[in-house]
Motif scaffolding. Structure first.
Motif, PDB file in Angstrom:
ATOM      1  N   GLU A  76       0.854  -1.190   0.000  1.00  0.00           N
ATOM      2  CA  GLU A  76       0.000   0.000   0.000  1.00  0.00           C
ATOM      3  C   GLU A  76       0.888   1.236   0.000  1.00  0.00           C
ATOM      4  O   GLU A  76       1.843   1.311   0.764  1.00  0.00           O
ATOM      5  CB  GLU A  76      -0.888   0.000   1.246  1.00  0.00           C
ATOM      6  N   ALA A  77       0.563   2.185  -0.869  1.00  0.00           N
ATOM      7  CA  ALA A  77       1.366   3.406  -0.943  1.00  0.00           C
ATOM      8  C   ALA A  77       0.559   4.522  -1.591  1.00  0.00           C
ATOM      9  O   ALA A  77      -0.352   4.275  -2.390  1.00  0.00           O
ATOM     10  CB  ALA A  77       2.632   3.164  -1.756  1.00  0.00           C
ATOM     11  N   LYS A  78       0.918   5.726  -1.246  1.00  0.00           N
ATOM     12  CA  LYS A  78       0.308   6.893  -1.868  1.00  0.00           C
ATOM     13  C   LYS A  78       1.127   7.230  -3.120  1.00  0.00           C
ATOM     14  O   LYS A  78       2.351   7.298  -3.071  1.00  0.00           O
ATOM     15  CB  LYS A  78       0.320   8.070  -0.893  1.00  0.00           C
ATOM     16  N   LYS A  79       0.429   7.423  -4.222  1.00  0.00           N
ATOM     17  CA  LYS A  79       1.091   7.745  -5.480  1.00  0.00           C
ATOM     18  C   LYS A  79       1.339   9.256  -5.561  1.00  0.00           C
ATOM     19  O   LYS A  79       0.770  10.025  -4.801  1.00  0.00           O
ATOM     20  CB  LYS A  79       0.233   7.265  -6.647  1.00  0.00           C
ATOM     21  N   SER A  83      -3.426   9.632  -5.433  1.00  0.00           N
ATOM     22  CA  SER A  83      -4.261   8.433  -5.347  1.00  0.00           C
ATOM     23  C   SER A  83      -3.538   7.352  -4.540  1.00  0.00           C
ATOM     24  O   SER A  83      -2.349   7.462  -4.246  1.00  0.00           O
ATOM     25  CB  SER A  83      -4.622   7.926  -6.743  1.00  0.00           C
ATOM     26  N   PHE A  84      -4.261   6.312  -4.206  1.00  0.00           N
ATOM     27  CA  PHE A  84      -3.736   5.275  -3.333  1.00  0.00           C
ATOM     28  C   PHE A  84      -3.543   3.978  -4.099  1.00  0.00           C
ATOM     29  O   PHE A  84      -4.437   3.540  -4.826  1.00  0.00           O
ATOM     30  CB  PHE A  84      -4.712   5.074  -2.168  1.00  0.00           C
ATOM     31  N   LEU A  85      -2.370   3.359  -3.965  1.00  0.00           N
ATOM     32  CA  LEU A  85      -2.061   2.090  -4.600  1.00  0.00           C
ATOM     33  C   LEU A  85      -2.223   0.985  -3.557  1.00  0.00           C
ATOM     34  O   LEU A  85      -1.717   1.096  -2.445  1.00  0.00           O
ATOM     35  CB  LEU A  85      -0.617   2.089  -5.117  1.00  0.00           C
ATOM     36  N   ASP A  86      -2.929  -0.072  -3.903  1.00  0.00           N
ATOM     37  CA  ASP A  86      -3.132  -1.219  -3.024  1.00  0.00           C
ATOM     38  C   ASP A  86      -3.024  -2.467  -3.901  1.00  0.00           C
ATOM     39  O   ASP A  86      -3.960  -2.811  -4.609  1.00  0.00           O
ATOM     40  CB  ASP A  86      -4.500  -1.127  -2.350  1.00  0.00           C
ATOM     41  N   LYS A 145      10.391   6.439  -2.125  1.00  0.00           N
ATOM     42  CA  LYS A 145       9.526   6.485  -0.944  1.00  0.00           C
ATOM     43  C   LYS A 145       9.716   7.806  -0.225  1.00  0.00           C
ATOM     44  O   LYS A 145      10.833   8.243   0.043  1.00  0.00           O
ATOM     45  CB  LYS A 145       9.871   5.335  -0.006  1.00  0.00           C
TER      46      LYS A 145
END
Length: 147
Positions: A76-79, A83-86, A145
């Protein structure tokens, strides 16, 4: 070359119901059993979300010398665009120094594991450098990151 080796049903069910649908685990680890006739779940406890496991915790649990494994991590990470990547990523861990028979059976079973788990991204690794988080982020289309 397919081996006909399958994922043990209870191991797949644990992955499907507890990690993928239930979101209780950040990661799970699979490997061939001692007879090398099925793929079994070998660790999910370290990936329990109650423990707040990190990607580094996953790598430490996955990268066991001489033991080919498959690890699935919910990344999980914020792009950059907000938007959010999951994504569920599977890392196939198989060192060049692993015993030859284990490497051969692991390699020929890889497609069956990948297809059964139906993850978003598959990454093959033979050294710890292959699983550094910066490499994973790059393969997922993310930048460095943010601290």
């Amino acid at each position: 070359m397919a081996t006909g080796i399958k994922i043990e049903k209870k191991s797949f069910m644990a992955f499907d119901t507890e990690m993928k649908k239930g979101k209780k685990f950040q990661f799970m680890l699979f490997q061939l059993n001692k007879k090398m006739d099925k793929v079994v779940l070998v660790d999910k406890e370290k990936g329990d979300k109650k423990l707040k496991p990190t990607y580094d915790d996953f790598v430490k649990a996955l990268c066991v010398d001489g033991q080919p494994r498959w690890g699935v991590f919910q990344y999980e990470a914020k792009k950059k665009d907000g938007s959010f990547l999951d994504k569920f990523i599977m890392i196939t861990w198989c060192q060049d120094t692993a015993p030859l028979r284990k490497k051969m059976v692991h390699g020929s079973t890889h497609t069956a594991v990948k297809d059964k788990l139906s993850v978003d991204k598959v990454i093959q690794a033979s050294t710890t450098a292959d699983v550094e988080e910066s490499i994973i982020r790059e393969k997922l289309g993310l930048g460095k990151k943010e601290v």
